[in-house]
Each structure stands twice: as structure tokens, then as C-alpha cells.
Design a protein around this motif. Structure first.
Motif, mmCIF file in Angstrom:
data_model
loop_
_atom_site.group_PDB
_atom_site.id
_atom_site.type_symbol
_atom_site.label_atom_id
_atom_site.label_comp_id
_atom_site.label_asym_id
_atom_site.label_seq_id
_atom_site.Cartn_x
_atom_site.Cartn_y
_atom_site.Cartn_z
ATOM 1 N N GLY A 86 23.354 8.092 96.010
ATOM 2 C CA GLY A 86 24.080 9.000 94.922
ATOM 3 C C GLY A 86 23.510 9.039 93.624
ATOM 4 O O GLY A 86 23.597 10.112 92.902
ATOM 5 N N ILE A 87 23.071 7.775 93.094
ATOM 6 C CA ILE A 87 22.318 7.982 91.748
ATOM 7 C C ILE A 87 21.050 8.798 91.977
ATOM 8 O O ILE A 87 20.760 9.457 90.940
ATOM 9 C CB ILE A 87 21.904 6.312 91.509
ATOM 10 C CG1 ILE A 87 23.165 5.597 90.967
ATOM 11 C CG2 ILE A 87 20.819 6.439 90.250
ATOM 12 C CD1 ILE A 87 22.888 4.334 90.729
ATOM 13 N N TYR A 88 20.424 8.498 92.929
ATOM 14 C CA TYR A 88 19.011 9.413 93.206
ATOM 15 C C TYR A 88 19.330 11.033 93.153
ATOM 16 O O TYR A 88 18.750 11.804 92.327
ATOM 17 C CB TYR A 88 18.359 9.083 94.434
ATOM 18 C CG TYR A 88 16.976 9.859 94.542
ATOM 19 C CD1 TYR A 88 15.869 9.614 93.695
ATOM 20 C CD2 TYR A 88 16.764 10.970 95.525
ATOM 21 C CE1 TYR A 88 14.852 10.241 94.019
ATOM 22 C CE2 TYR A 88 15.827 11.728 95.634
ATOM 23 C CZ TYR A 88 14.745 11.430 94.782
ATOM 24 O OH TYR A 88 13.454 12.154 95.013
ATOM 25 N N LEU A 89 20.390 11.303 93.773
ATOM 26 C CA LEU A 89 20.836 12.796 94.137
ATOM 27 C C LEU A 89 21.292 13.270 92.716
ATOM 28 O O LEU A 89 21.069 14.311 92.231
ATOM 29 C CB LEU A 89 21.666 12.855 95.044
ATOM 30 C CG LEU A 89 21.015 12.708 96.572
ATOM 31 C CD1 LEU A 89 22.116 13.081 97.620
ATOM 32 C CD2 LEU A 89 19.979 13.731 96.799
ATOM 33 N N LEU A 90 22.034 12.508 92.018
ATOM 34 C CA LEU A 90 22.900 13.130 91.078
ATOM 35 C C LEU A 90 22.353 12.782 89.411
ATOM 36 O O LEU A 90 22.395 13.531 88.616
ATOM 37 C CB LEU A 90 24.269 12.430 90.946
ATOM 38 C CG LEU A 90 25.205 12.395 92.329
ATOM 39 C CD1 LEU A 90 26.659 11.763 91.923
ATOM 40 C CD2 LEU A 90 25.594 13.964 92.254
ATOM 41 N N VAL A 91 21.533 11.718 89.664
ATOM 42 C CA VAL A 91 20.864 11.324 88.195
ATOM 43 C C VAL A 91 19.389 11.454 88.150
ATOM 44 O O VAL A 91 18.840 12.010 87.258
ATOM 45 C CB VAL A 91 21.238 9.839 87.788
ATOM 46 C CG1 VAL A 91 20.982 9.566 86.444
ATOM 47 C CG2 VAL A 91 22.964 9.719 87.865
ATOM 48 N N LEU A 92 18.795 10.878 88.977
ATOM 49 C CA LEU A 92 17.501 10.626 88.984
ATOM 50 C C LEU A 92 16.469 11.956 89.394
ATOM 51 O O LEU A 92 15.488 12.459 88.472
ATOM 52 C CB LEU A 92 17.030 9.632 89.861
ATOM 53 C CG LEU A 92 17.476 7.848 89.425
ATOM 54 C CD1 LEU A 92 16.939 6.750 90.274
ATOM 55 C CD2 LEU A 92 17.153 7.742 87.942
ATOM 56 N N ALA A 93 16.697 12.418 90.636
ATOM 57 C CA ALA A 93 16.017 13.444 91.117
ATOM 58 C C ALA A 93 16.042 14.799 90.227
ATOM 59 O O ALA A 93 14.948 15.274 89.969
ATOM 60 C CB ALA A 93 16.674 13.960 92.390
ATOM 61 N N PRO A 94 17.117 15.110 89.483
ATOM 62 C CA PRO A 94 16.921 16.156 88.522
ATOM 63 C C PRO A 94 16.028 16.028 87.335
ATOM 64 O O PRO A 94 15.513 16.851 86.819
ATOM 65 C CB PRO A 94 18.329 16.390 88.287
ATOM 66 C CG PRO A 94 19.324 15.826 89.358
ATOM 67 C CD PRO A 94 18.474 14.592 89.748
ATOM 68 N N GLN A 95 15.804 14.778 87.084
ATOM 69 C CA GLN A 95 15.032 14.384 85.734
ATOM 70 C C GLN A 95 13.518 14.005 86.116
ATOM 71 O O GLN A 95 12.733 14.436 85.429
ATOM 72 C CB GLN A 95 15.778 13.007 85.282
ATOM 73 C CG GLN A 95 17.128 13.334 84.631
ATOM 74 C CD GLN A 95 17.583 11.974 84.120
ATOM 75 O OE1 GLN A 95 16.961 10.851 84.194
ATOM 76 N NE2 GLN A 95 18.747 11.880 83.689
ATOM 77 N N TRP A 96 13.377 13.913 87.476
ATOM 78 C CA TRP A 96 11.969 13.572 87.788
ATOM 79 C C TRP A 96 11.283 14.618 88.500
ATOM 80 O O TRP A 96 11.953 15.384 89.226
ATOM 81 C CB TRP A 96 11.969 12.316 88.872
ATOM 82 C CG TRP A 96 12.338 10.942 88.292
ATOM 83 C CD1 TRP A 96 12.514 10.550 86.930
ATOM 84 C CD2 TRP A 96 12.632 9.778 88.932
ATOM 85 N NE1 TRP A 96 13.078 9.463 86.976
ATOM 86 C CE2 TRP A 96 12.809 8.574 88.151
ATOM 87 C CE3 TRP A 96 12.588 9.341 90.405
ATOM 88 C CZ2 TRP A 96 13.186 7.498 88.493
ATOM 89 C CZ3 TRP A 96 12.754 8.143 90.767
ATOM 90 C CH2 TRP A 96 13.099 7.079 90.093
ATOM 91 N N GLN A 97 10.039 14.613 87.963
ATOM 92 C CA GLN A 97 9.201 15.836 88.673
ATOM 93 C C GLN A 97 8.103 15.358 89.472
ATOM 94 O O GLN A 97 7.047 15.161 89.124
ATOM 95 C CB GLN A 97 8.593 16.734 87.585
ATOM 96 C CG GLN A 97 9.759 17.251 86.649
ATOM 97 C CD GLN A 97 10.667 18.300 87.652
ATOM 98 O OE1 GLN A 97 10.113 18.951 88.503
ATOM 99 N NE2 GLN A 97 12.015 18.501 87.308
ATOM 100 N N ALA A 98 8.630 14.626 90.715
ATOM 101 C CA ALA A 98 7.344 14.149 91.429
ATOM 102 C C ALA A 98 6.592 14.596 92.437
ATOM 103 O O ALA A 98 7.081 15.759 92.697
ATOM 104 C CB ALA A 98 8.297 12.855 92.365
ATOM 105 N N HIS A 99 5.569 14.329 92.491
ATOM 106 C CA HIS A 99 4.551 15.210 93.446
ATOM 107 C C HIS A 99 3.756 14.226 94.081
ATOM 108 O O HIS A 99 3.606 13.076 93.929
ATOM 109 C CB HIS A 99 3.736 15.882 92.568
ATOM 110 C CG HIS A 99 4.128 17.109 91.687
ATOM 111 N ND1 HIS A 99 4.855 18.206 92.069
ATOM 112 C CD2 HIS A 99 4.674 17.040 90.155
ATOM 113 C CE1 HIS A 99 5.421 18.816 90.967
ATOM 114 N NE2 HIS A 99 5.151 18.152 89.830
#
Length: 214
Positions: A86-99
Motif C-alpha cells: 500500500g505504501i509503495y503504490l500510494l506514496v513511494l512509487a509516484p515520488q520515485w523515478q527508478a530505472h
């Protein structure tokens, strides 16, 4: 199927953790700083415990791993895995630009490994022995992580997550954020206990001799 999931979880989780640690070391100024950053992540710690749980299932005769076979341990980590998703999908993923490798590690440790543990726990390892009295014990790892995170942040000025960053958000907001996470973790732990107890209720329904009233 149970052991197939455990084997997949152990293999995938271990590879992803090695990848994540390698990238952290490569990006860190020193090995000590990289290690502190790696072990300061709740998801990395949860992933390590998840891998150990799978290892305990595969190496069933190992006395060194027997602590990870306790129902409250894997139920706690399944609940923590749900929170992680939940935290990854709602909070972290939108902020991170991982490649590249970082994206692979992120997706594997946040969106692949936790569901494997949840399926393994709910589908094949409900013991029917968990009780709500164990909720404080199940919450203890999260409380210890919050204490560790806040202490490390106050001492070194390093916070693993933006929602825990006191200089940026202020003590009051961070307290609210961390309290909310602990409340959600408690609810998820209680739900895990309820699911586990449902198998006992099913057994009693089919075999009245199992009833605790007898």
C-alpha cells in the motif's frame, strides 16, 4: 505448491536483496554509510525476514531457523507486506523515478515478494493457533523500527522516508504519520489473526470434538 512458493520466494527475494545492497553500496560514500542506509529501510528488513521465513520452510530440519516457523512471525510479516504494498503504490512509487536495476529491485521487493508471502501464509500455513492476545507481540517489530528510525534521524539527520522527515515536516506531523502507520499495522495484524482463527472455526464446525468447550 507450498514449497514451490517458498522456493520461488527465497530465490527471488535473495537475488533482489543482493541487487539492492550492491546498488546501495555502489551509491554510498562508504560501506558503513551504505549498510546503515540499507538496513534503515523497513522494506529491506521486512524482505530479509520474509526470505528467512521461506528458508525456514524449505530447510524444515534447521534448528537455527525454527523461530521463523512460528505462526505469529509469518502472520506479522504477511500483514507488514500488505502495508508495504500500500505504501509503495500510494506514496513511494509516484515520488520515485527508478530505472534499470533499481526499478527491478523496487518492484520485486515491494510488489512481488510480499504477495508471495501472503499467498504462502493464507493459502498453506494457517495454523488456527493465533490469538488476539498476541497482537502486542506482532506490533513490536514495527514499534522498534519507528524508535530506531526516529533515533537515527535525530542523531544523524537521515530519514529513510519523506513522511518520517522531522526537519521537513515537523515533529507533530511526523508523530501523526507514524502513529497512523502503527494503527494500520495493528488493524492488519488483527485481520491476520482473524483469518488464522477462521481455520480453527472451520475445523470445529466439521469436527465438534475440537471445540475448546469440550
Amino acid at each position: 505448491m507450498r514449497h514451490a512458493i517458498a522456493t520461488a520466494g527465497l530465490t527471488i527475494g535473495l537475488c533482489a536483496l543482493v541487487l539492492q545492497f550492491g546498488m546501495t553500496v555502489a551509491a554510498g560514500p562508504t560501506l558503513g554509510a551504505a549498510a546503515a542506509q540499507f538496513f534503515g529501510s523497513f522494506n529491506n528488513l521486512a524482505s530479509i525476514l520474509t526470505v528467512l521465513i521461506f528458508a525456514a520452510d524449505i530447510f524444515a530440519r534447521s534448528r537455527w531457523l525454527r523461530g521463523f516457523r512460528q505462526p505469529w512471525v509469518y502472520a506479522t510479516m504477511a500483514a507488514a507486506g500488505t502495508l508495504t504494498i500500500g505504501i509503495y503504490l500510494l506514496v513511494l512509487a509516484p515520488q520515485w523515478q527508478a530505472h534499470g536495476g533499481q526499478l527491478v529491485a523496487d518492484i520485486t521487493l515491494h510488489l512481488v515478494l510480499p504477495p508471495l508471502l501472503i499467498v504462502w501464509s493464507v493459502g498453506f500455513n494457517r495454523s488456527g493457533t493465533l490469538t488476539y492476545a498476541e497482537l502486542p507481540l506482532m506490533l513490536a517489530p514495527s514499534v522498534l523500527f519507528v524508535i530506531y528510525t526516529m533515533g537515527r534521524g535525530l542523531m544523524f539527520g537521515q530519514y529513510p522516508y519523506a513522511f518520517a522527515d522531522i526537519p521537513m515536516l515537523g515533529p507533530a506531523q511526523v508523530t501523526i504519520n507514524m502513529t497512523a502507520l502503527l494503527v494500520v499495522q495493528t488493524v492488519l495484524n488483527a485481520f491476520a489473526v482473524t483469518i488464522d482463527k477462521s481455520i480453527l472455526a472451520s475445523k470445529i464446525q466439521h469436527d465438534p470434538e475440537r471445540s475448546p468447550d469440550r
